[in-house]
Design an enzyme around this catalytic site. Structure first.
Site, mmCIF file in Angstrom:
data_model
loop_
_atom_site.group_PDB
_atom_site.id
_atom_site.type_symbol
_atom_site.label_atom_id
_atom_site.label_comp_id
_atom_site.label_asym_id
_atom_site.label_seq_id
_atom_site.Cartn_x
_atom_site.Cartn_y
_atom_site.Cartn_z
ATOM 1 N N ASP A 1 -0.729 -6.597 3.781
ATOM 2 C CA ASP A 1 -1.272 -5.427 4.337
ATOM 3 C C ASP A 1 -1.986 -4.548 3.666
ATOM 4 O O ASP A 1 -1.690 -4.070 2.858
ATOM 5 C CB ASP A 1 0.436 -4.378 5.274
ATOM 6 C CG ASP A 1 -0.180 -3.814 6.005
ATOM 7 O OD1 ASP A 1 -0.422 -4.400 6.890
ATOM 8 O OD2 ASP A 1 0.422 -2.541 6.208
ATOM 9 N N ASP B 1 1.843 6.784 0.538
ATOM 10 C CA ASP B 1 0.688 5.899 -0.514
ATOM 11 C C ASP B 1 1.594 5.395 -2.192
ATOM 12 O O ASP B 1 1.245 6.627 -2.662
ATOM 13 C CB ASP B 1 -0.521 6.197 -1.125
ATOM 14 C CG ASP B 1 -1.450 5.656 0.209
ATOM 15 O OD1 ASP B 1 -2.152 5.541 0.548
ATOM 16 O OD2 ASP B 1 -0.704 6.206 1.469
ATOM 17 N N HIS C 1 -6.754 -0.243 1.644
ATOM 18 C CA HIS C 1 -6.094 0.772 0.758
ATOM 19 C C HIS C 1 -5.569 0.867 -0.325
ATOM 20 O O HIS C 1 -5.025 1.637 -0.274
ATOM 21 C CB HIS C 1 -5.560 1.336 2.628
ATOM 22 C CG HIS C 1 -6.394 1.285 3.748
ATOM 23 N ND1 HIS C 1 -6.550 2.136 4.436
ATOM 24 C CD2 HIS C 1 -6.394 0.388 4.480
ATOM 25 C CE1 HIS C 1 -7.450 2.206 5.403
ATOM 26 N NE2 HIS C 1 -7.573 1.035 5.691
ATOM 27 N N ASN D 1 0.710 -1.175 -0.263
ATOM 28 C CA ASN D 1 0.287 -0.401 0.099
ATOM 29 C C ASN D 1 0.739 1.609 -0.029
ATOM 30 O O ASN D 1 0.532 2.147 -0.201
ATOM 31 C CB ASN D 1 -0.970 -0.154 0.968
ATOM 32 C CG ASN D 1 -1.876 0.974 1.113
ATOM 33 O OD1 ASN D 1 -3.099 1.277 0.739
ATOM 34 N ND2 ASN D 1 -1.373 1.973 2.658
ATOM 35 N N GLU E 1 -4.954 -9.243 4.644
ATOM 36 C CA GLU E 1 -5.868 -8.149 5.674
ATOM 37 C C GLU E 1 -6.200 -6.948 4.859
ATOM 38 O O GLU E 1 -6.571 -6.365 4.199
ATOM 39 C CB GLU E 1 -4.448 -7.498 6.556
ATOM 40 C CG GLU E 1 -4.811 -6.226 7.488
ATOM 41 C CD GLU E 1 -4.445 -5.172 7.762
ATOM 42 O OE1 GLU E 1 -4.197 -5.295 9.483
ATOM 43 O OE2 GLU E 1 -4.263 -4.473 6.944
#
Ligand code: CA
Length: 494
Positions: free
Chosen positions: A214, A184, A218, A125, A250
């Protein structure tokens, strides 16, 4: 015989050690138990206070034999400026605090020899601001050298303020939703996707089993379809390199989002609604309502299957972002019952290091990632995150827990061993048997049935059986009538 000989030889050197050491391990048909390790707080092999990869290798006997785990999930081990290392500055490196690439290769070779699986956190991410991609992106932006095909487009820049963006200059902002030090990534960039393929290829080639992804919700903020598309692409790339790779994501969110994300085809998503203090398992223990919990387990697994018939659940009680469960499961019997429930659920299970000995810690993240206490003398014990504020009261030492047959650790060992002996628990679909008693969770895996009694009372029920395996207290059996003690679980062979 050879073992006896080794013990006798060792005895002449040191007068301790052989009697307690268990080397009996049942080779599971399926590897389904991962042990989540925060390397920095795990085992310090060289006395500098920092946990390291050599330390993990030294503790493989503990993980495989004393606990029974069949794999390890490493929280990030790549170069990073922070203690937690979720801001990666070089995806091809091992952080020097943890050791060297040789240490990593040695560990993987030893794990593969033992048929253990290693998955690594892969943080896609965001990167660290120190990553050379970001450094180049800033330089090129400031020098007006951005083109469509260079690193400027690995990240999201803007000439004006947008929520979640951080200012670099008067007219230059970059996206960093979690933190200004974690810019990001722009996962739409095709060159960046090529870099990602190189990274996964590099690590799979080292002999690992796969990745823990992870922050998958997002990847694209508030764009579920793009997140699913990216995961689908990543899954295809990983499986084209290693068809039997394992990927667990996740998606820290409610069931409906996780069930939707399962369409992406990756193997698993962590099951957040059954975990933590507020999750279904702990709630059911508090309410002593087993039947409702069994229904929730069955419903969730059926819904997963409807979303993608190959996806399997990824069950855990707590992880590095959660308060330690020993802080809210106060009674020993409740810790053990929670272990029975989550360790015997379908899919793969993840045990957060220290959970098995009742390690405590809550509040700030550092407190959730404290050193596991191997012994009173401090041998191998790490100093832990420097900003941690939590003090262990009544600390539990692993070496003492191993010698205590009633310890939580030996309970974990027994439950995991039973799981490893019954692969139908991890891979068969599950149905509920409603015995018309709210206190009991009765889960039917086909050839076996698992019964948990969530109440304090002894409960009798009728079920045909071939064999009744008790996890702790033996059941009282009369014909087809079985009496299960309060807070106990049984595995019943049909
Ligand atoms: Ca060390």
């Amino acid at each position: 015989m050879r073992r006896l000989l080794i013990c006798l030889i060792s005895l002449t050197l040191i007068l301790v050690g052989c009697s307690q050491k268990s080397t009996e391990v049942i080779k599971p048909e399926i590897n389904s138990v991962y042990y989540e390790v925060f390397v920095g707080s795990f085992y310090d092999s060289d006395g500098d206070g920092m946990g390291d990869l050599k330390g993990v290798e030294e503790k493989l006997d503990y993980i495989q034999y004393d606990l029974g785990a069949t794999g390890i999930w490493f929280m990030p081990i790549h170069s990073s400026d922070t203690y937690h290392k979720y801001d990666v500055s070089d995806y091809y490196s091992i952080d020097s605090a943890y050791g060297t690439m040789e240490d990593f290769e040695s560990l993987v070779a030893e794990m593969n020899k033992r048929d253990m699986d290693l998955i690594m956190d892969l943080v896609l991410n965001h990167t660290s601001t120190k990553h050379q991609w970001f450094q180049k992106a800033i330089t090129d932006n400031l020098n007006n050298q951005c083109t469509e095909i260079n690193e400027c487009n690995y990240y999201n820049f803007s000439s004006e303020y947008i929520a979640g963006y951080h200012q670099l200059t008067n007219n230059l902002w970059y996206e960093g939703v979690f933190w200004d030090q974690m810019p990001d990534l722009n996962l739409d960039n095709s060159l960046l996707r090529e870099e990602i393929v190189d990274i996964i290829d590099f690590w799979l080639d080292k002999g690992i089993k796969g990745f823990r992804l992870d922050a998958t919700t997002h990847f694209y903020e508030r764009n579920q379809e793009s997140n699913i598309e990216f995961l689908r692409w990543l899954n295809t790339e990983v499986k084209s390199i290693k068809p039997d790779a394992y990927i667990v994501g996740e998606a820290w969110s409610g069931e409906s989002i996780i069930l939707d994300m399962a369409r992406s085809g990756i193997d698993s998503f962590f099951n957040f609604s059954f975990s933590q203090n507020s999750g279904n398992i702990v709630k059911a223990i508090r309410n002593e309502n087993g039947n409702k919990l069994a229904q929730q387990i069955v419903d969730y697994n059926k819904a997963l299957e409807e979303s993608n018939d190959k996806v399997i659940d990824a069950v855990f009680l707590s992880n590095h972002d959660n308060d330690r469960s020993a802080g809210y499961l106060i009674k020993d019997e409740d810790k053990k019952l929670a272990a029975n429930i989550y360790l015997l659920m379908p899919g793969n299970v993840f045990v957060y290091y220290g959970e098995e000995v009742g390690l405590k810690g809550s509040g700030i993240d550092e407190n959730k990632r404290l050193p596991i206490l191997w012994n009173k003398d401090g041998v191998g014990v790490t100093t832990g995150p420097k900003d941690a504020t939590y003090q262990q009261k009544d600390p539990i030492y692993v070496d003492e827990a191993l010698k205590d047959k009633d310890s939580l650790l030996n309970h974990y060992k027994r439950v995991i061993s039973l799981r490893n002996q019954h692969s139908e628990i991890s891979r068969n679909s599950v149905e509920i048997i409603d015995l018309n008693d709210d206190r009991l969770a009765v889960l039917d895996y086909g050839s076996i049935v698992i019964v948990h009694n969530l109440s304090k009372e002894n409960v009798s029920f009728e079920l045909e059986y071939q064999e009744v395996i008790a996890i702790q207290n033996e059941a009282k059996i009369n014909g087809n009538t079985i009496v299960i003690d309060g807070k106990q679980s049984l595995i019943i062979k049909r």
